[in-house]
Design a protein around this motif. Structure first.
Motif, short mmCIF file in Angstrom:
data_model
loop_
_atom_site.label_atom_id
_atom_site.label_comp_id
_atom_site.label_asym_id
_atom_site.label_seq_id
_atom_site.Cartn_x
_atom_site.Cartn_y
_atom_site.Cartn_z
N ASP A 36 -18.78 -15.70 95.33
CA ASP A 36 -18.05 -16.19 94.15
C ASP A 36 -18.94 -16.75 93.05
O ASP A 36 -18.47 -17.44 92.15
N ILE A 37 -20.25 -16.48 93.09
CA ILE A 37 -21.12 -16.97 92.02
C ILE A 37 -21.64 -15.84 91.14
O ILE A 37 -22.05 -16.08 90.01
N ALA A 38 -21.61 -14.63 91.65
CA ALA A 38 -22.11 -13.48 90.88
C ALA A 38 -21.28 -12.26 91.24
O ALA A 38 -20.78 -12.15 92.36
N TRP A 39 -21.14 -11.34 90.30
CA TRP A 39 -20.44 -10.10 90.59
C TRP A 39 -21.11 -8.95 89.86
O TRP A 39 -21.85 -9.14 88.90
N THR A 40 -20.82 -7.76 90.35
CA THR A 40 -21.26 -6.53 89.69
C THR A 40 -20.15 -5.51 89.86
O THR A 40 -19.28 -5.66 90.72
N SER A 41 -20.18 -4.48 89.05
CA SER A 41 -19.18 -3.44 89.15
C SER A 41 -19.85 -2.09 88.94
O SER A 41 -20.76 -1.96 88.12
N TYR A 42 -19.39 -1.09 89.70
CA TYR A 42 -19.87 0.28 89.56
C TYR A 42 -18.65 1.15 89.37
O TYR A 42 -17.74 1.15 90.22
N ARG A 43 -18.58 1.88 88.24
CA ARG A 43 -17.39 2.66 87.89
C ARG A 43 -17.80 4.04 87.41
O ARG A 43 -18.80 4.18 86.70
N THR A 44 -17.03 5.04 87.83
CA THR A 44 -17.23 6.39 87.32
C THR A 44 -15.90 6.99 86.92
O THR A 44 -14.85 6.68 87.49
N LEU A 45 -15.97 7.86 85.95
CA LEU A 45 -14.83 8.69 85.59
C LEU A 45 -14.89 9.91 86.49
O LEU A 45 -15.98 10.44 86.75
N LEU A 46 -13.76 10.35 86.96
CA LEU A 46 -13.74 11.49 87.88
C LEU A 46 -13.16 12.72 87.22
O LEU A 46 -12.53 12.67 86.22
#
Length: 125
Positions: free
Chosen positions: A115-125
């Motif tokens: 709960d102190i850091a986050w990241t996100s990985y997203r792709t269009l399909l």
């Protein structure tokens, strides 16, 4: 565009390599919270974006691969620094493979570390 998100939590251990990051270079654990976000342009004939029960099964199976494990020891991290960013990308790839049969427009994995850091990985399909 419709979006659906589901979450899971798991605990895993790691230690950072390739630099001097103090205590992060010593094996330690994190409580990770993962959110999978699926996007599609349309709903199925029942008005659902996906079958949540099916997606939850995949969530449970994928998080089990990391639960109570040391990330550095997993083949996916061989020779790599087990950063939160890499973990998100590895989890994303697992979902993309497992959910390839769905008519999705995008897929994202957001991962919180204690709960102190986050990241996100997203792709269009």
């Amino acid at each position: 565009m419709y979006s659906l998100g589901v979450r899971r939590e798991f605990i895993a251990r790691h230690f950072l390599i390739g630099g001097e990051w103090g205590d992060e270079n010593i094996e330690h654990s994190h409580r990770y919270r993962m959110e999978l976000i699926l996007e599609a342009m349309t709903l199925d004939r029942h008005g659902f974006l996906v079958d949540i029960v099916d997606v939850e099964r995949h969530l449970d199976e994928i998080t089990a691969e990391f639960q109570d494990k040391t990330l550095n020891a997993l083949a996916a991290f061989s020779g790599l620094n087990p950063s939160i960013e890499r973990l998100a990308a590895i989890i994303h790839a697992a979902f993309q493979e497992r959910l390839a049969h769905l008519p999705l427009a995008a897929l994202a994995v957001t991962l919180w570390e204690d709960d102190i850091a986050w990241t996100s990985y997203r792709t269009l399909l």
